[in-house]
Design a protein around this motif. Sequence first.
Motif: not given
Lengths: 296, 352, 248
Positions: B66, B130-131, B133-134, B136-138, B140-142
Amino acid sequence: MINLEFVINTLSLGSLYALLAVGLVLVYGILKLVNFAYGEYLMVAGYAIYLSAIVGAPWWATLIIAVAASMLVSFLTEIAAFRPVRTKSMDALLVTSFAVSIFLQNVVLLAVSPRARAVPLPDFFSKTVVIGGAVLPLRNLLIIATTAVVLALLSFLMKKTVLGMAMRAAADKFTTTRLMGVPANFVISAAFLISGFLAGVAGIFWVGRSGSVDPLTGAAPLLIAFIATVMGGMNSPIGAVVGGFVYGLLFNILSITLPASMISYRDAFMFAIVVLFLLFRPEGIIRRGYTEERVG
Amino acid sequence: MSIIQRSLEWARKHSTAVQLIVPLILVGVLVQMFGSSLLVNVYTFFCVSLMMVLGVQVFMGNSGILSFLHVGFVGVGAYASGILSTPPAVKAMGVPNMFQTLVDLQIPVLPAILLGGIVAAIIAAVISYPMMRLSDAVGVITLFATLIVFHVIMTQWDNVTNGPRTFFGVPEYTTLTVALVGALLMIVLAYWFRESSMGLRVRASRDDRHAAAATGINVVRARYAAFVLSALMAGLAGGVWAHFITSFSPKAFYMSEMFVLLSMVVIGGAGSISGAVIGTTVVTIAREVLRQVEASINNAHVLSFEVFGLTELVMAILMVAVLIWRPQGIIGGQELKLSRFKFKKKEEVSNV
Amino acid sequence: MTTPMLKVDDIHASYGAVRALHGISLEVNEGEVVALLGINGAGKSTTLKSITGVLRPTSGSVTFLGEDITSRSPEKIVKRGISLVPEGREIFGALTVEENLRLGAFASYHRDRYKADLKEMFELFPILEERFHQPGGLLSGGEQQMLAIARALMAHPKLLMLDEPSLGLSPAITDDVFALITSLRERGLTILLVEQNAERALEVVDKAYLLANGLVEVSGTADDIKKKVDIASVYLGGEDAEGGEVQL
């Protein structure tokens, strides 16, 4: 630069942010939902204060009404919106919370006014005290004390009561917790009620700082709660508390060290630092070996 | 005859794209020929929204992450294209603190829009690797936190954006035809990416990123490709939008606009291009109807106060209702597909 | 013959578009120990999930003690007296052994008998007393299995269901688990056991159902099954069964 005033200010800011973050993470832990409507629970507390001042309620009743209103709205949003989509995809849940947030904003927009409303708070909120030569707003000390009490109560609840055990178990393995006979709706509702309680308490201090409330009041505290929780670690209330204090410290340090011309970019720096931090440590400061099982 | 046969073959193979493109063109032609100016406006705006939504969909639909950030790329495209194409005299007056080099710049609108998209893509290419790599929730928040960084910069950097104040005087360029061509281009791009081998890899990572990684797919790189392409598309959409609306402020690229984009993606079904088109259609119609209702309530003066926010309120309820009813969106992540074309449809199809 | 304690009648179930059960029927009488056997993907765990309400069957019914419990929520079903020891043990890692057991008793908590129940668990599983205040996540695999069983027993189940209790355990501990099942059986507890290690399971059960591709292939008493099915065949060999085709 590191004097008593700085320490107290940082502690009070950190306390407020910790309260915010814990409220968010309690729901995240169980539903794996990043609740975008969380900021609106604070806004509701603000409007509750505004409305009870109109009817002339005494200050202690006002504060109780504010917290109760937050809890009620948090509870109702869970029943009406989150419960029916709970078992669906994570995106559906996230977008639902976004929709709930927009909904609540527009309810007060329609029902009250798009413009800010003054929120009268008891006199002692604006008093100052002198400690060790530093002039400090009494409010800041109150935040620290309130946070300490609330977090101690919460810790007792989570560690020593069966409800707390069930909530911690549900955050770890939701389905297995149900197999113990713990009703799913019960723990989730409890989490939303506690989340609403924390939002209400934090909301009182939040609107107490600006002295006013408007439909978009919830946006800033929501962001702070987000960032504090991801920094601290999304999987434990302890992480959220740590994240809140780290965030408060970072904020105060940037406020002091950034040159005047850059101060308006403070938020951009804050979030850029957070993004950088997460890139290197996506699990946050406090690691926990929780599984990523979603509610089914 | 062989051309007809070949186009038929092509259309059968790409029935999804054909089914989306043909009605868009038909409605566009009808609206242009017979529609009122309001209808032309609505359809133009629909096409511009569709461009944005497809930009979001290329990343979100294929990667399953998302993204709240894309409205920021729309903003980058809008500002870049606006700054590049607005006459220096207008900028000197409207944006008092603008860097002189930017004031002096002026290029034609079309290259400005293209450059706007490229600027958005470059920013995405620089910051996003780099983003990716993230999850789920982390994740989305990033992306959400990054949107805030974008917003702060847009509201504070008044040497470029005029700060929180309105940036106006952007030359009008976007007609129904321009918007329609833009939207069709986006469909083709989105479709091409979806069917490409990179698109396939991203989709594999959406369904199970560990399994995808285990089969040798570089998940981060696949997501990155989708992200940069989608930022390019969002930036282009922003440019087209800017030359339609002609004046805007950073508010247009923040939460409430992102909510509209997300609702379009989610209501139709984030998993597919068809979903994006259907979601955009449904939300555009619903919003127009609600806005008319809101306006007529306010104009009738039956209430003692102005009705604000009714549209958003009802949209929010509708959205939750759709999510409860069909959490995967109206068409549930599937592409529209005709298993076979009936002989009767041959003519229509071969005209494409 | 009396009515069975648990009666599963022609249940179908699926995960999304993937159909997992194509009409499973089985019966467990009071006091019986029954095994569900079969290779991975045969539908054993899915059957247990359908009984406990974790998964809703698309059709068919589950009757327990004369009451239709089909599609009830898991929390209601455990209160009726069915406890599950889930596959992979599913210990709450951050909670202590004490807290795990306390939650196990959630479904039928009585202040008066709680202490006595704990004491009984310590007799059955002395290791749990030693580890009482440690987080469940720090226990070894065998200890976690003991904790998982004790946690299920704390609810005073009328029917205990065990999903692959020997999975991933050393042979010595596997022996302990089967010895435990035998002793629980001697106490009169009704047990439904899912096991891949068919040879071991058939030693401790009264009756067994052999599942394949979401259907009951063979059923009968343990002796019947041993006679009907060639235990040495690929299928019942336990470890050799991986990827082997069902030959019956």
